[in-house]
Design an enzyme around this catalytic site. Structure first.
Site, PDB file in Angstrom:
ATOM      1  CB  CYS A  87     -66.581-177.502  -8.747  1.00  0.00           C
ATOM      2  SG  CYS A  87     -66.899-176.542  -7.288  1.00  0.00           S
ATOM      3  NE  ARG A 147     -67.748-177.611 -14.510  1.00  0.00           N
ATOM      4  CZ  ARG A 147     -68.994-177.652 -14.930  1.00  0.00           C
ATOM      5  NH1 ARG A 147     -69.260-177.406 -16.197  1.00  0.00           N
ATOM      6  NH2 ARG A 147     -69.971-177.941 -14.125  1.00  0.00           N
ATOM      7  CD1 TRP A 187     -66.557-169.690  -8.899  1.00  0.00           C
ATOM      8  CD2 TRP A 187     -68.375-170.379  -7.793  1.00  0.00           C
ATOM      9  NE1 TRP A 187     -67.399-168.611  -8.723  1.00  0.00           N
ATOM     10  CE2 TRP A 187     -68.522-169.008  -8.054  1.00  0.00           C
ATOM     11  CE3 TRP A 187     -69.394-171.041  -7.107  1.00  0.00           C
ATOM     12  CZ2 TRP A 187     -69.631-168.282  -7.664  1.00  0.00           C
ATOM     13  CZ3 TRP A 187     -70.509-170.311  -6.718  1.00  0.00           C
ATOM     14  CH2 TRP A 187     -70.618-168.945  -6.995  1.00  0.00           C
ATOM     15  CG  ASN A 205     -69.949-179.498 -10.251  1.00  0.00           C
ATOM     16  OD1 ASN A 205     -70.258-179.710 -11.410  1.00  0.00           O
ATOM     17  ND2 ASN A 205     -70.239-178.365  -9.663  1.00  0.00           N
ATOM     18  N   GLY A 206     -71.335-179.287  -6.911  1.00  0.00           N
ATOM     19  CA  GLY A 206     -72.754-179.119  -6.587  1.00  0.00           C
ATOM     20  C   GLY A 206     -72.916-178.643  -5.162  1.00  0.00           C
ATOM     21  CD  GLU A 233     -73.361-159.523 -23.404  1.00  0.00           C
ATOM     22  OE1 GLU A 233     -74.120-159.652 -22.439  1.00  0.00           O
ATOM     23  OE2 GLU A 233     -72.384-160.268 -23.594  1.00  0.00           O
ATOM     24  CE  LYS A 280     -69.393-160.312 -21.778  1.00  0.00           C
ATOM     25  NZ  LYS A 280     -70.515-161.062 -21.918  1.00  0.00           N
ATOM     26  CD  GLU A 330     -69.390-161.189 -17.659  1.00  0.00           C
ATOM     27  OE1 GLU A 330     -69.868-162.286 -17.367  1.00  0.00           O
ATOM     28  OE2 GLU A 330     -69.239-160.824 -18.845  1.00  0.00           O
ATOM     29  CG  HIS A 344     -86.855-140.964 -16.396  1.00  0.00           C
ATOM     30  ND1 HIS A 344     -87.738-139.955 -16.104  1.00  0.00           N
ATOM     31  CD2 HIS A 344     -87.108-141.334 -17.678  1.00  0.00           C
ATOM     32  CE1 HIS A 344     -88.517-139.738 -17.156  1.00  0.00           C
ATOM     33  NE2 HIS A 344     -88.153-140.554 -18.125  1.00  0.00           N
ATOM     34  CE  LYS A 389     -68.115-169.803 -21.383  1.00  0.00           C
ATOM     35  NZ  LYS A 389     -68.575-168.413 -21.385  1.00  0.00           N
TER      36      LYS A 389
HETATM   37  C1  G6P Z   1     -72.400-167.181 -15.887  1.00  0.00           C
HETATM   38  C2  G6P Z   1     -71.407-166.844 -16.984  1.00  0.00           C
HETATM   39  C3  G6P Z   1     -72.064-165.925 -18.013  1.00  0.00           C
HETATM   40  C4  G6P Z   1     -73.334-166.548 -18.545  1.00  0.00           C
HETATM   41  C5  G6P Z   1     -74.290-166.951 -17.425  1.00  0.00           C
HETATM   42  C6  G6P Z   1     -75.428-167.816 -17.948  1.00  0.00           C
HETATM   43  O1  G6P Z   1     -72.666-166.050 -15.136  1.00  0.00           O
HETATM   44  O2  G6P Z   1     -70.263-166.239 -16.433  1.00  0.00           O
HETATM   45  O3  G6P Z   1     -71.168-165.686 -19.073  1.00  0.00           O
HETATM   46  O4  G6P Z   1     -73.971-165.657 -19.401  1.00  0.00           O
HETATM   47  O5  G6P Z   1     -73.611-167.723 -16.435  1.00  0.00           O
HETATM   48  O6  G6P Z   1     -74.884-169.027 -18.394  1.00  0.00           O
HETATM   49  P1  G6P Z   1     -75.502-169.950 -19.499  1.00  0.00           P
HETATM   50  O7  G6P Z   1     -74.507-171.051 -19.664  1.00  0.00           O
HETATM   51  O8  G6P Z   1     -76.814-170.444 -18.955  1.00  0.00           O
HETATM   52  O9  G6P Z   1     -75.678-169.163 -20.740  1.00  0.00           O
END
Ligand code: G6P
Length: 611
Positions: A2, A27, A73, A99-100, A484, A488, A491, A507, A606
């Site tokens: 949020c 956020r 969020w 937020n929280g 990774e 990507k 996501e 396996h 994020k």
């Molecule tokens: C969320 C974001 C990711 C990020 C992860 C960890 O899931 O969408 O992109 O890698 O959090 O976040 P941080 O800010 O701790 O790297």
């Protein structure tokens, strides 16, 4: 998660808040709302993006010099108009943005229901504001005092702003575990989850600390602790540039951030590496030199993409510095009674510096006496402040929810860190170190070259955009890159994808391979090259559609793979910084072609400030 923004001053509050919320949409973006005070305390809220709220209020009288807004969020209660913030108290005289998560909201709610309070939403935040109202009504105290007392009752995380119908020049804010920045202008104040909504008005900010309460009243800022001890506001100068948080002509932040990598990697190395003079310096490693020299073990805690950067670091540190490394998901680490000893070093990696699980893992490790080293991107963030030492990644603000330039900046800093620890421990040959330093300096130019693959990758994306699944394979330093690449794609395009160590494929995942399965194999020239060539053969034998990321000039793999993407040659340990670039571009183009919201993928945020 949020995002919250508030304003009080001489300007029109509404446009500042709406613009600020748009900057904070990374956020959370499932609903948004605004409270404006002008005689009446009006609250407008709407499910969906901030732009929906903007449309909704376009025919309302929004004239006001004080107000607050929220982009959500969802945690408690589904995303809808009612659960959107701000929330009024029962009397509608005060309102909150939050937020929280309030963990004990259930018992507080019951207590308030017993006293006759009624609730309209499913949120914990509505409980919070009614708790404040209840405390205030039962004693003859100021609203600020009621907020302060309420902070003693709530368990959990919060950054809140409270506004009152009766105080047209007052905003009250508090934080614990969720970020809150106060912008200090001339005769005006701003409050926000991060500095991006503030930067175009003032570069003077105060970062509120946990358990602090800020009262902005009649043009003055008063900060006190939850225990009512007055604090002197520590005003810091922001170095953020406005351009760095705008799209700069790119259609999406993600693409802009991908293309920024030559610069952001350079910024991560700036002042730390000058190969010509054999200069390799990280101030905080020097400060804790003995710790690094004598560490028996390094633990790395992180989440998401940062966890992948941690895996790369494991390979690098063990290879060069010969210290055992364990990489943990922060969310597992904090709940599994891990063995942490005093001589351990814990490296916490986080782009935002606000991830709740990573923060909690740090607190746990600290309580057991470990030294905590942070690798964060956001300056002044909670994690950066909770660590004993650290190195900022200096990638600049990353706004696209899918992390790109933050990943390569993390890997860059962690590579320098591995090199430095190795140097201090005497585990690396001078000639190897020198070669690595020279190669490292070349990386930004080589990333620039890898970015020229964009057009080629677009063509490949068009061919595979409708695939239902993807498999990503890599070995050694490039195994984390396979993870990774798969993350990507998942996501932002919502295509199911799995990353696997190439040799593990036999396996299990090999059973999935048929003529419809795209298999992205990272097969750059390194010590496991021959092995990965065999893995490619195994995929080919099962008719899998191979997209291979190879080193420039590879003469073998083009005969086996359907598509070959060439990245520049470098030292084996540095290949993740190059091989990840085409994978970022592949996921980006596929997502765009599928009509997905690249910068704000569904259900994600994020900055994950909830457990
Ligand atoms: C969320 C974001 C990711 C990020 C992860 C960890 O899931 O969408 O992109 O890698 O959090 O976040 P941080 O800010 O701790 O790297």
């Amino acid at each position: 998660m949020c995002g919250i923004v508030a304003y009080v001053g001489y300007r029109e509050a509404c446009p500042i808040i709406i613009k600020g919320l748009k900057r904070l949409e990374y956020r959370g973006y499932d609903s948004a709302g605004i409270a404006l005070l002008n005689g009446n305390l009006n609250v407008y809220k709407k499910k969906g993006k901030v732009s929906e709220l903007e449309n909704f209020i376009s025919d309302k009288n929004t004239h006001s010099h004080i107000g607050m807004g929220h982009t959500r969020w969802a945690t408690h209660g589904e995303p809808n108009d009612v659960n959107a913030h701000p929330h009024y108290s029962s009397s509608k005289k005060i309102a909150i943005i939050h937020n929280g998560i309030i963990e004990n909201y259930g018992s507080l709610k019951q207590h308030l229901i017993n006293k006759g309070y009624e609730f309209h939403s499913d949120t914990d935040s509505e409980v919070f504001i009614n708790l404040i109202e209840d405390i205030r009504e039962n004693s003859n105290i100021s609203l600020a005092e009621a907020v302060r007392l309420a902070l003693h009752e709530v368990v959990g995380a919060y950054a809140i702003v409270v506004i009152s119908h009766d105080s047209p020049n007052q905003l009250i804010a508090a934080r614990k575990g969720s970020p809150l920045v106060i912008g200090v202008g001339k005769d005006e104040f701003f409050l926000a989850s991060d500095a991006t909504p503030i930067i175009e008005y003032t570069n003077e900010v105060v970062y509120l600390n946990d358990y602090e309460l800020a009262v902005i009243r009649d043009g003055k800022l008063d900060i006190r602790t939850r225990e009512d001890v007055s604090q002197t506001p520590y005003i810091q100068k922001l170095e953020l540039e406005l351009e760095s948080i705008e799209k700069g002509g790119y259609p999406h932040f993600m693409l802009k951030e991908i293309f920024e990598q030559p610069r952001s990697i350079l910024d991560s190395m700036r002042g730390r590496l000058v190969a010509e003079n054999s200069h390799l310096v990280m101030a905080s490693v020097i400060e804790f030199e003995n710790k690094f020299k004598n560490a028996d073990r390094i633990l790395i805690v992180a989440c998401g993409t940062s966890w992948h950067a941690g895996l790369v670091a494991e390979y690098l540190i063990e290879e060069f510095a010969r210290v055992p490394v364990e990489v943990e998901y922060a969310s597992e680490f904090r709940y599994r009674n891990p063995i942490i000893k005093e001589g351990d070093i814990v490296i916490a990696i986080s782009q935002s510096g606000e991830t709740a699980d990573t923060l909690a893992a740090i607190e746990l490790a600290k309580s057991k006496g470990a030294m905590i080293f942070g690798v964060c991107n956001v300056v002044g963030s909670s994690i950066a402040r909770a660590t004993d030492a650290g190195a900022y990644t200096h990638a600049g603000p990353e706004i696209g929810v899918a992390s790109t330039k933050a990943f390569t900046a993390q890997v860059t800093v962690l590579t320098l860190l591995a090199m430095m620890i190795a140097e201090k421990r005497g585990t690396i040959e001078t000639s190897t170190l020198r070669q690595l330093m020279l190669e490292m300096e070349q990386i930004p130019t080589k990333v620039e070259k890898a970015l020229q693959l964009d057009t080629e990758i677009k063509v490949i994306s068009e061919i595979f955009k409708d695939a239902a699944n993807f498999l990503y394979l890599g070995r050694g330093f490039n195994f984390p890159v396979a993870l990774e690449g798969a993350l990507k794609l998942k996501e932002i395009s919502y295509i199911h994808a799995e990353g696997y160590p190439a040799a593990e494929m036999k396996h299990g995942p090999i059973a999935l391979i048929d003529a419809n399965m795209p298999v992205v194999v990272i097969a750059t020239k390194d010590s496991s090259y021959e092995k990965i060539v065999s893995n490619i053969q195994e995929v080919k034998a099962r008719k899998g559609r191979i997209i291979a990321i190879v080193t420039e000039g590879d003469a073998v793999i083009p005969d086996m793979a359907e598509f070959v993407i060439e990245v520049p040659d470098t030292h084996e340990a540095l290949t993740p910084l190059l091989s990840v670039i085409p994978l970022q571009l592949l996921s980006y183009h596929i997502a765009v072609m599928r009509g997905c919201n690249v910068d704000q993928p569904r259900n994600l945020a994020k900055s994950v400030t909830v457990e």
